[in-house]
Design an enzyme around this catalytic site. Structure first.
Site, PDB file in Angstrom:
ATOM      1  N   THR A   1      40.147   0.583 -34.328  1.00 38.67           N
ATOM      2  CA  THR A   1      39.334   0.881 -34.997  1.00 38.67           C
ATOM      3  C   THR A   1      38.592   0.102 -35.711  1.00 38.67           C
ATOM      4  OG1 THR A   1      40.655   3.278 -34.998  1.00 38.67           O
ATOM      5  CG2 THR A   1      38.723   2.909 -36.706  1.00 38.67           C
TER       6      THR A   1
ATOM      7  N   TYR B   1      37.279  14.049 -31.416  1.00 41.75           N
ATOM      8  CA  TYR B   1      35.893  15.122 -31.309  1.00 41.75           C
ATOM      9  C   TYR B   1      36.329  16.335 -30.470  1.00 41.75           C
ATOM     10  CZ  TYR B   1      31.239  16.656 -30.679  1.00 41.75           C
ATOM     11  OH  TYR B   1      30.070  17.719 -30.662  1.00 41.75           O
TER      12      TYR B   1
ATOM     13  N   TYR C   1      48.619   5.876 -31.560  1.00 36.79           N
ATOM     14  CA  TYR C   1      48.241   5.863 -32.857  1.00 36.79           C
ATOM     15  C   TYR C   1      47.568   7.256 -33.162  1.00 36.79           C
ATOM     16  CZ  TYR C   1      44.154   4.068 -35.936  1.00 36.79           C
ATOM     17  OH  TYR C   1      43.305   4.047 -37.060  1.00 36.79           O
TER      18      TYR C   1
ATOM     19  N   ARG D   1      40.191  10.226 -38.957  1.00 38.79           N
ATOM     20  CA  ARG D   1      39.024   9.640 -37.893  1.00 38.79           C
ATOM     21  C   ARG D   1      38.982  10.709 -36.696  1.00 38.79           C
ATOM     22  NH1 ARG D   1      36.107   4.900 -38.698  1.00 38.79           N
ATOM     23  NH2 ARG D   1      37.014   3.320 -39.738  1.00 38.79           N
TER      24      ARG D   1
ATOM     25  N   LYS E   1      51.736   3.782 -34.372  1.00 40.49           N
ATOM     26  CA  LYS E   1      50.860   3.570 -35.773  1.00 40.49           C
ATOM     27  C   LYS E   1      50.598   4.785 -36.293  1.00 40.49           C
ATOM     28  CE  LYS E   1      46.587   1.585 -37.394  1.00 40.49           C
ATOM     29  NZ  LYS E   1      45.406   0.913 -37.288  1.00 40.49           N
TER      30      LYS E   1
ATOM     31  N   ILE F   1      50.318  -1.994 -39.210  1.00 40.50           N
ATOM     32  CA  ILE F   1      48.895  -2.311 -38.568  1.00 40.50           C
ATOM     33  C   ILE F   1      47.773  -2.210 -39.662  1.00 40.50           C
ATOM     34  CG2 ILE F   1      47.187  -1.879 -36.731  1.00 40.50           C
ATOM     35  CD1 ILE F   1      49.489  -1.145 -35.155  1.00 40.50           C
TER      36      ILE F   1
END
Length: 293
Positions: free
Chosen positions: A46, A109, A135, A140, A163, A205
């Site tokens: 990202t 989305y 992740y 996000r 993550k 991370i």
């Protein structure tokens, strides 16, 4: 189970110049990261702005980082997509890139169900590609992997790490309790490195380590060595700067900080725009206090 890495993995920015990837600056950044003692590099995650790259650029970034690292530290390739088919294609394209694993974000989305998340990750894991680092970053993507969902995903032998960037410490620890004997766990939040590592997470991370590779690596290495109090002191010391790094959408502040330090141009791709003056002034003041400027 041997983790992909322990300690500090840097979610690398992608430097741009004149609308193109600035590979000269990229090489300097990669070398500084490795010399600073980080334990892994994440390419086209990202923080690297892959959402505004062409696929050719995306793959080029991954291959370039892996080639430059040349086995000195493991490289993890960002391959996630909100389309399972596209994520599988990305994973296959990266299989021979030199990366040792792939970072796969939850599909954003379209906001699938928990059952859909299981199907998404298991389809990618079944596709004979790189080992999978799951992740989870609801801020996000608009969707959270629930603990029992993650348990099912982590039972796949190709899934090797998580993550976790939920920000919910209780849930982050519940996931570790359920799956920690199967996969490695990395904090996806720079403000929670010490708390989560003190409870068994094996590293971070990090966005912070773009700017402060040595300091972030030192923090994680202290925590891995059981020097929890010393690691916690560093966490508290850097907390104001971490907050500044996330005062606007990442990597906007990170690129601003690195530009102030002369590491790259402060160039982003729309719709991201440069840091607002009030936030920039606050961050610059903190950086001077830390001796970064």
């Amino acid at each position: 189970m041997k983790p992909v890495f322990t300690g500090c993995g840097t979610a690398l920015i992608t430097p741009f110049k004149g609308g193109e990837i600035d590979y000269a600056a990229f090489d300097r950044i990669i070398e500084e990261q490795i010399e600073g003692g980080v334990d892994a590099l994440i390419a086209a995650g990202t923080t690297g702005e892959p959402a505004t790259m062409t696929w050719e650029e995306h793959l080029s970034v991954i291959e370039h980082v892996a080639k430059r690292a040349d086995g000195r530290v493991p490289v993890i390739a960002g391959t996630g997509s909100n389309s399972t088919k596209e994520a599988v294609e990305a994973a296959k394209a990266c299989k021979d890139s030199g990366a040792v694993a792939q970072l796969v974000v939850t599909p954003y989305y379209n906001k699938t169900s928990q059952e859909g998340l299981i199907a998404h990750f298991l389809t990618i894991a079944d596709s004979d590609t790189l080992p999978v680092v799951v992740y989870n970053v609801p801020s996000r993507t608009g969707i959270n992997i629930e603990p029992m969902t993650l348990k099912t995903i982590c039972e796949h032998p190709q899934v090797v790490a998580v993550k976790e960037a939920n920000g919910d410490v209780t849930q982050a620890l519940e996931k570790l309790r359920l799956c920690g004997d199967q996969v490695a766990f990395y904090s996806g939040n720079d403000d929670l490195i010490a708390p989560l590592m003190a409870c068994g997470y094996q590293g971070v991370i990090s966005v912070l380590s773009n700017v402060m590779p040595r300091e972030t690596a030192d923090m994680t290495h202290l925590l891995l060595a059981g020097e929890t109090a010393k690691g916690a002191q560093l966490q508290l010391k850097y907390l104001p700067f971490i907050r500044a790094l996330f005062s606007e959408t990442s990597p906007i502040p990170c690129k601003a900080a690195m530009a102030m330090m002369g590491k790259c141009d402060e160039e982003l791709r729309l719709p991201l725009v440069p840091m607002q003056p009030n936030h920039r002034a606050q961050m610059e003041s903190i950086m001077k206090e830390l001796g970064l400027l």
